[in-house]
Structure formats: structure tokens, C-alpha cells
Design an enzyme around this catalytic site. Structure first.
Site, PDB file in Angstrom:
ATOM      1  N   TYR A  33       0.823  -1.205   0.000  1.00  0.00           N
ATOM      2  CA  TYR A  33       0.000   0.000   0.000  1.00  0.00           C
ATOM      3  C   TYR A  33       0.857   1.254   0.000  1.00  0.00           C
ATOM      4  O   TYR A  33       2.075   1.199   0.211  1.00  0.00           O
ATOM      5  CB  TYR A  33      -0.967   0.018   1.189  1.00  0.00           C
ATOM      6  CG  TYR A  33      -0.355   0.368   2.526  1.00  0.00           C
ATOM      7  CD1 TYR A  33       0.442  -0.541   3.223  1.00  0.00           C
ATOM      8  CD2 TYR A  33      -0.563   1.622   3.110  1.00  0.00           C
ATOM      9  CE1 TYR A  33       0.992  -0.214   4.453  1.00  0.00           C
ATOM     10  CE2 TYR A  33      -0.019   1.955   4.347  1.00  0.00           C
ATOM     11  CZ  TYR A  33       0.755   1.035   5.010  1.00  0.00           C
ATOM     12  OH  TYR A  33       1.302   1.356   6.215  1.00  0.00           O
ATOM     13  N   LYS A 146       6.400  -2.025   1.985  1.00  0.00           N
ATOM     14  CA  LYS A 146       5.222  -1.448   2.647  1.00  0.00           C
ATOM     15  C   LYS A 146       4.029  -2.390   2.448  1.00  0.00           C
ATOM     16  O   LYS A 146       3.158  -2.137   1.603  1.00  0.00           O
ATOM     17  CB  LYS A 146       4.962  -0.047   2.076  1.00  0.00           C
ATOM     18  CG  LYS A 146       4.084   0.819   2.954  1.00  0.00           C
ATOM     19  CD  LYS A 146       4.211   2.266   2.529  1.00  0.00           C
ATOM     20  CE  LYS A 146       3.155   3.172   3.119  1.00  0.00           C
ATOM     21  NZ  LYS A 146       3.146   3.232   4.567  1.00  0.00           N
ATOM     22  N   GLU A 179      11.764   2.518  14.706  1.00  0.00           N
ATOM     23  CA  GLU A 179      10.833   3.542  14.197  1.00  0.00           C
ATOM     24  C   GLU A 179       9.538   3.466  14.987  1.00  0.00           C
ATOM     25  O   GLU A 179       9.385   2.620  15.867  1.00  0.00           O
ATOM     26  CB  GLU A 179      10.570   3.320  12.700  1.00  0.00           C
ATOM     27  CG  GLU A 179       9.963   1.969  12.369  1.00  0.00           C
ATOM     28  CD  GLU A 179       9.750   1.737  10.872  1.00  0.00           C
ATOM     29  OE1 GLU A 179       9.694   2.706  10.101  1.00  0.00           O
ATOM     30  OE2 GLU A 179       9.616   0.547  10.493  1.00  0.00           O
ATOM     31  N   LEU A 203      10.836   1.204   7.451  1.00  0.00           N
ATOM     32  CA  LEU A 203      10.255   1.658   6.193  1.00  0.00           C
ATOM     33  C   LEU A 203      11.019   2.904   5.715  1.00  0.00           C
ATOM     34  O   LEU A 203      11.267   3.808   6.519  1.00  0.00           O
ATOM     35  CB  LEU A 203       8.784   2.015   6.396  1.00  0.00           C
ATOM     36  CG  LEU A 203       8.090   2.333   5.077  1.00  0.00           C
ATOM     37  CD1 LEU A 203       7.715   1.044   4.356  1.00  0.00           C
ATOM     38  CD2 LEU A 203       6.875   3.193   5.276  1.00  0.00           C
TER      39      LEU A 203
HETATM   40  N1  PMP Z   1       7.357   3.717   9.205  1.00  0.00           N
HETATM   41  C1  PMP Z   1       6.227   2.991   9.192  1.00  0.00           C
HETATM   42  C2  PMP Z   1       6.208   1.655   9.855  1.00  0.00           C
HETATM   43  C3  PMP Z   1       5.069   3.503   8.570  1.00  0.00           C
HETATM   44  O1  PMP Z   1       3.938   2.783   8.545  1.00  0.00           O
HETATM   45  C4  PMP Z   1       5.111   4.798   7.988  1.00  0.00           C
HETATM   46  C5  PMP Z   1       3.902   5.410   7.349  1.00  0.00           C
HETATM   47  N2  PMP Z   1       3.350   4.621   6.376  1.00  0.00           N
HETATM   48  C6  PMP Z   1       6.321   5.508   8.036  1.00  0.00           C
HETATM   49  C7  PMP Z   1       7.430   4.938   8.645  1.00  0.00           C
HETATM   50  C8  PMP Z   1       6.431   6.890   7.441  1.00  0.00           C
HETATM   51  O2  PMP Z   1       6.390   6.829   6.065  1.00  0.00           O
HETATM   52  P1  PMP Z   1       5.932   8.075   5.195  1.00  0.00           P
HETATM   53  O3  PMP Z   1       6.741   9.233   5.633  1.00  0.00           O
HETATM   54  O4  PMP Z   1       6.229   7.653   3.804  1.00  0.00           O
HETATM   55  O5  PMP Z   1       4.469   8.262   5.454  1.00  0.00           O
END
Ligand code: PMP
Length: 282
Positions: A33, A146, A179, A203
Site C-alpha cells: 500500500y 510497505k 521507528e 520503512l
Molecule cells: N514507518 C512505518 C512503519 C510507517 O507505517 C510509515 C507510514 N506509512 C512511516 C514509517 C512513514 O512513512 P511516510 O513518511 O512515507 O508516510
């Protein structure tokens, strides 16, 4: 205009969109996603989100879908909804087939999207910061993909909420800070920023990338390296980044105050910097 859904080429009100029960996303979590936000009627960092979507699909051996097709569908949905501040959720699953762990590599991926107006997070969260807890990272070894399998993230977030906090931070068996449940994490120490390097354990956040760009543009020192809970607890500032989260100050973790317990100056500066970048349509 109602919130809309896109279902394999058709656009309809969200409540009219349904998927077959044998979709592998539903039965195996076999899907990827993206979540993209717009600011002032412009999609923020669309290209970077499409890059990551392609990488996620490749990571699970999905047959490629032409980028132009996905992009056109996103833009069409966005224009039809007409929201200035929209959140677009895009989910691609491997396809629909009788339940079997093994899959037919020629299955047609199912593409689903929804668009909703973004309700801004309460302003006091960004002004005053949030509190968080740490949890053991029990996720699989490819957190860089993701996927829609978010059970560990979901349980960790729920644990934080049930204990009266806003979020949870994943920590490895060796005490490395990974994270947040839906965000990347930065610490500030002595005027320098540190964040986990890009490895299969986190991620590669698009907001993380934007923050690193802002640091380089403004001569802020940023180091992508591993750090432990000890450094987290003793940081001057801690913040989370994400498409929904933007830049979220964390002022207390596991009951310990971060710095003096107030939102720090670099966190504020980067929050403003990200907003400016988004509104400029970067
Ligand atoms: N880490 C994880 C586990 C996430 O789910 C997300 C958000 N989808 C992020 C980091 C941040 O990613 P982004 O800045 O692309 O929204």
C-alpha cells in the site's frame, strides 16, 4: 462530493466498493500500500510514493503495473474528489484465487484506492508534543516493503493508547531504536540529528526523505546511524515523521522526559520546514 473509491478502474462512493473474499490481501495479507497526502490542492511527493510502491511490488514479486496507469488513476480520483487536503490510500493485492499458500505468478493484481478529506491532527499535539512507550520489534525482516500486514504495528499502537500514550516505538533485540508504529524516528543531540539508516528493518519513509533534504538544504548535520534506547532517553529532542504524522514532537518516552520535557527548537524548525515544502508543492 462524497469520499470516493477506485476499484480496478471504476470510481464509486466508498460504501459501494467491495472486494471478493478470496482476494489474497484479505486471506494472506498479500498486498502492498501507499498513503499520499495533498496540501492546498497538490499531491505531495507523488513521484517518491510511486517509486516506493514499485519497489514494494517488486519486493513481493508482483507483476509490474505500468506507472503511468497507477499515476493516472490517482490523479483522476484526486481531481474528481476535488479536496484541497486529501489523503489517498492505494492498496494493491496479488489477486483473487482459491485459498492456497502458493500463488499463480500470472494472477492479476487488484488495485483499490480510497480518497478522504484529511482531518488535521489536533494542533496541540504538534505544539505540546506527545508521549510514547517502547515495545519489542516483533515484525518480520522486510519492514522496508510497505505491506498491508500491520498486525504488530496495530497491536503496539493499541498498547500505547490503552496505557494513556499516543504511540509506540519499536526496539530491536539488541536495543536498537527502529521507528514508530506508522512513522520514522529522529533524535537530536548537541545540535545534530540522528535517524536509523535505511535497512530492511525500517520503512524508507517519504517524510524521512523530505526531512533529510531540508537538513541538507539548511546545513543541519544529519547522521543516518544506529542508536540505542540509552541515546533515545538522553536525546535533547525526539520526533516522529510520516505522511499523516508530519513532524510530531515526542516529549516523554517510557515515563522519562526528553530534554527539558518541552518541544525543542529543531523539531519546530523542521515542522515549519516540512509545511513550507509541502505548500510549495515540492
Ligand atoms: N514507518 C512505518 C512503519 C510507517 O507505517 C510509515 C507510514 N506509512 C512511516 C514509517 C512513514 O512513512 P511516510 O513518511 O512515507 O508516510
Amino acid at each position: 462530493m462524497p469520499d470516493l473509491a477506485y476499484l480496478n478502474g471504476d470510481i464509486m462512493p466508498i460504501e459501494k466498493a467491495t472486494v471478493p473474499i478470496e482476494d489474497r490481501g484479505y486471506q494472506f495479507g498479500d498486498g502492498v500500500y501507499e498513503y499520499i497526502a495533498s496540501y492546498a490542492g497538490r499531491l505531495f511527493m507523488l513521484g517518491a510514493h510511486l517509486d516506493r510502491l514499485e519497489r514494494s511490488m517488486g519486493g513481493l514479486d508482483f507483476p509490474p503495473i505500468p506507472r503511468s496507469r497507477i499515476k493516472a488513476a490517482i490523479v483522476d480520483l484526486f481531481e474528481r474528489a476535488g479536496y484541497d487536503r486529501a489523503g489517498i490510500y492505494i492498496q494493491i493485492t496479488r489477486g483473487v484465487a482459491p485459498r492456497n499458500h502458493a500463488f499463480d505468478p500470472t494472477l492479476s493484481p487488484q488495485v483499490v484506492m480510497t480518497i478522504r478529506q484529511i482531518n488535521a491532527l489536533p494542533e496541540n499535539l504538534h505544539r505540546d508534543g506527545i508521549t510514547a512507550i517502547t515495545v519489542r520489534d516483533i515484525r518480520w525482516g522486510r519492514c522496508d516493503i510497505k505491506t498491508i500486514q500491520l498486525l504488530a504495528n496495530s497491536l503496539a499502537k493499541q498498547k500505547a493508547l490503552s496505557e494513556g500514550h499516543s504511540d509506540a516505538i519499536f526496539i530491536s533485540d539488541q536495543n536498537v531504536v527502529r521507528e514508530g508504529t506508522s512513522s520514522n524516528l529522529f533524535i537530536v543531540k548537541g545540535g545534530q540529528l540522528i535517524t536509523h539508516p535505511l535497512t530492511p528493518n525500517i520503512l524508507p519513509g517519504i517524510t524521512r526523505m523530505a526531512i533529510i533534504d531540508i537538513c541538507r538544504e539548511t546545513d543541519l548535520k544529519i547522521d543516518e546511524s544506529f542508536f540505542t534506547t540509552d541515546a533515545l532517553y538522553h536525546a535533547d529532542e525526539v520526533f516522529l515523521t510520516g505522511t499523516v504524522t508530519e513532524v510530531m514532537p515526542v516529549t516523554q518516552i517510557d515515563g522519562r522526559c526528553i530534554g527539558d520535557g518541552n518541544v525543542g527548537p529543531l523539531t519546530r524548525k523542521l515542522y515549519d520546514g516540512l509545511r513550507q515544502k509541502a505548500l510549495a508543492g515540492a
